[in-house]
Design a protein around this motif. Structure first.
Motif, PDB file in Angstrom:
ATOM      1  N   GLU A  77      32.568  14.301  34.480  1.00 42.77           N
ATOM      2  CA  GLU A  77      32.977  14.234  33.075  1.00 42.77           C
ATOM      3  C   GLU A  77      34.289  13.455  33.016  1.00 42.77           C
ATOM      4  N   GLU A  78      34.204  12.216  32.527  1.00 36.84           N
ATOM      5  CA  GLU A  78      35.389  11.367  32.519  1.00 36.84           C
ATOM      6  C   GLU A  78      36.332  11.763  31.386  1.00 36.84           C
ATOM      7  N   LEU A  79      37.624  11.729  31.678  1.00 39.76           N
ATOM      8  CA  LEU A  79      38.672  11.994  30.694  1.00 39.76           C
ATOM      9  C   LEU A  79      39.433  10.694  30.445  1.00 39.76           C
ATOM     10  N   GLY A 111      38.613  12.208  35.985  1.00 40.49           N
ATOM     11  CA  GLY A 111      37.795  13.224  35.336  1.00 40.49           C
ATOM     12  C   GLY A 111      37.497  14.401  36.241  1.00 40.49           C
ATOM     13  N   LEU A 112      36.602  15.250  35.768  1.00 41.10           N
ATOM     14  CA  LEU A 112      36.161  16.441  36.490  1.00 41.10           C
ATOM     15  C   LEU A 112      34.800  16.172  37.111  1.00 41.10           C
ATOM     16  N   PRO A 164      34.107  22.287  42.748  1.00 43.43           N
ATOM     17  CA  PRO A 164      34.671  21.680  41.533  1.00 43.43           C
ATOM     18  C   PRO A 164      35.992  20.987  41.857  1.00 43.43           C
ATOM     19  N   ILE A 165      36.127  19.743  41.438  1.00 40.64           N
ATOM     20  CA  ILE A 165      37.317  18.953  41.773  1.00 40.64           C
ATOM     21  C   ILE A 165      37.758  18.128  40.570  1.00 40.64           C
ATOM     22  N   VAL A 166      38.939  17.558  40.693  1.00 42.21           N
ATOM     23  CA  VAL A 166      39.379  16.459  39.831  1.00 42.21           C
ATOM     24  C   VAL A 166      39.323  15.196  40.679  1.00 42.21           C
ATOM     25  N   VAL A 167      38.752  14.120  40.137  1.00 42.45           N
ATOM     26  CA  VAL A 167      38.660  12.858  40.872  1.00 42.45           C
ATOM     27  C   VAL A 167      39.366  11.770  40.070  1.00 42.45           C
TER      28      VAL A 167
END
Length: 340
Positions: free
Chosen positions: A90-92, A107-108, A115-118
């Motif tokens: 899920e891009e932010l 994103g997430l 579960p990570i932030v990339v």
């Protein structure tokens, strides 16, 4: 994924690939089965010959050859890796101050159900995408966006993965006016204090401060044919010798290959690429990188936030070597410092 872009040292392989493709088309044509009975054996022989040539070529690549591979226009980018080794991405967007920078993707996601932030640099495939992504040269708002998303990771106790692939940070007038140096410095400062695991991987070009802005991590990995350097070889040659054409000489002097970085203690691991480079098999290189990232994440996830921050500090303090002169110093009264 097949590539139409051919580097000079790949031309012999390209010719073999073309011949193999023609032979496979003939075999696939069932109209003359008697005339094609011997072709499968010829194809197998050519494939073995192709692998042997590839092994020989890639065993003697120069630093400049590595630079060319790292810049290969068909090399997988951040979004390619995310698509092949992560799920539920899920891009932010946006830095909540100025705008959204297409050169930074954040994103997430999940990697191996973690579960990570990339966060990663993104280049473009065609001219429209390259303009949108600013050719991978991130602007201040890109680093502020990455910082915003990384702080979300700290808030929700999520590990962070960064994928580095940039020639350098943007240095145009707009980027300077909006504080590119401050944005990179702030990103590095924030990353140094985040109480969650951070694993970075150089997947192509790791250029200058543009790379460092995403590389203050607990573990730094490099793909086999990626490069990591304080300045591109052309820029180094222009500064040192006033001659950008001495870029090949500069590439050797900069010690920018993955093996150089490992020998100098700058990275923890070299991630192997498929024979011939990452651009020849997106899925295979993504699987290999995913396995390495997951292994390091699992190793770090058992540590407390305070421990992670302290170990991260010690990691960067230990990079580099110096020599102290005997008491009294040298004849100038100064202590010589080298390999810093």
């Amino acid at each position: 994924m097949a590539s139409k872009t051919v580097l000079d040292f790949e031309r012999s392989i390209a010719d073999l690939d073309e011949n193999l493709s023609k032979l496979r088309e003939i075999v696939a044509d069932r109209s003359n089965p008697e005339n094609t009975a011997s072709l499968p054996g010829e194809i197998a022989s050519l494939e073995e010959h192709r692998v042997a040539i590839l092994r020989e070529l890639f065993a003697r690549l120069t630093p400049w050859d590595k630079v060319l591979l790292a810049r290969h226009e068909k090399r997988p980018y951040t979004l390619d890796y995310i698509g092949n080794m992560m799920t539920e991405f899920e891009e932010l967007h946006g830095d909540r101050t100025y705008s959204d920078d297409g050169a930074i993707v954040a994103g997430l996601a999940r990697i191996d159900d973690i579960p990570i932030v990339v966060v990663g640099h993104q280049k473009g495939r065609d001219i429209k995408q390259r303009q949108q992504r600013n050719f991978g040269y991130a602007r201040p708002e890109g680093y502020r966006k990455s910082g915003r998303v990384m702080k979300l990771a700290a808030k929700f106790n999520l590990p962070i993965v960064t994928l580095i692939d940039t020639p350098a940070a943007s240095a145009d007038v707009g980027a300077e006016e909006r504080g590119i140096s401050e944005a990179i410095a702030h990103s590095m400062y924030d990353m140094s204090l985040l109480p969650v695991p951070i694993v970075s991987a150089v997947i192509g070009e790791g250029g200058s401060g543009g790379a460092l802005g995403l590389a203050v991590a607990d573990r730094v990995l490099m793909l086999e044919h990626s490069v990591y350097s304080i300045i591109p070889p052309e820029g180094c040659a222009a500064i040192l010798w006033r001659d950008p054409e001495r870029k090949i000489e500069a590439a050797s002097a900069l010690k920018l290959t993955a093996q150089n970085a490992l020998d100098l203690g700058i990275i923890e691991e070299i991630v192997p690429e498929p024979l011939g480079g990452a651009h020849r098999d997106y899925v295979a290189v993504a699987e290999t990188l995913r396995d390495a990232l997951v292994r390091h994440l699992h190793d770090l996830m058992g540590k407390s936030g305070d421990e992670l921050v302290q170990l991260r500090y010690q990691r960067f303090r230990s990079i580099g070597r110096y020599i102290e002169a005997p008491v009294g110093g040298n004849h100038n009264g100064h202590k010589p410092v080298g390999d810093a």
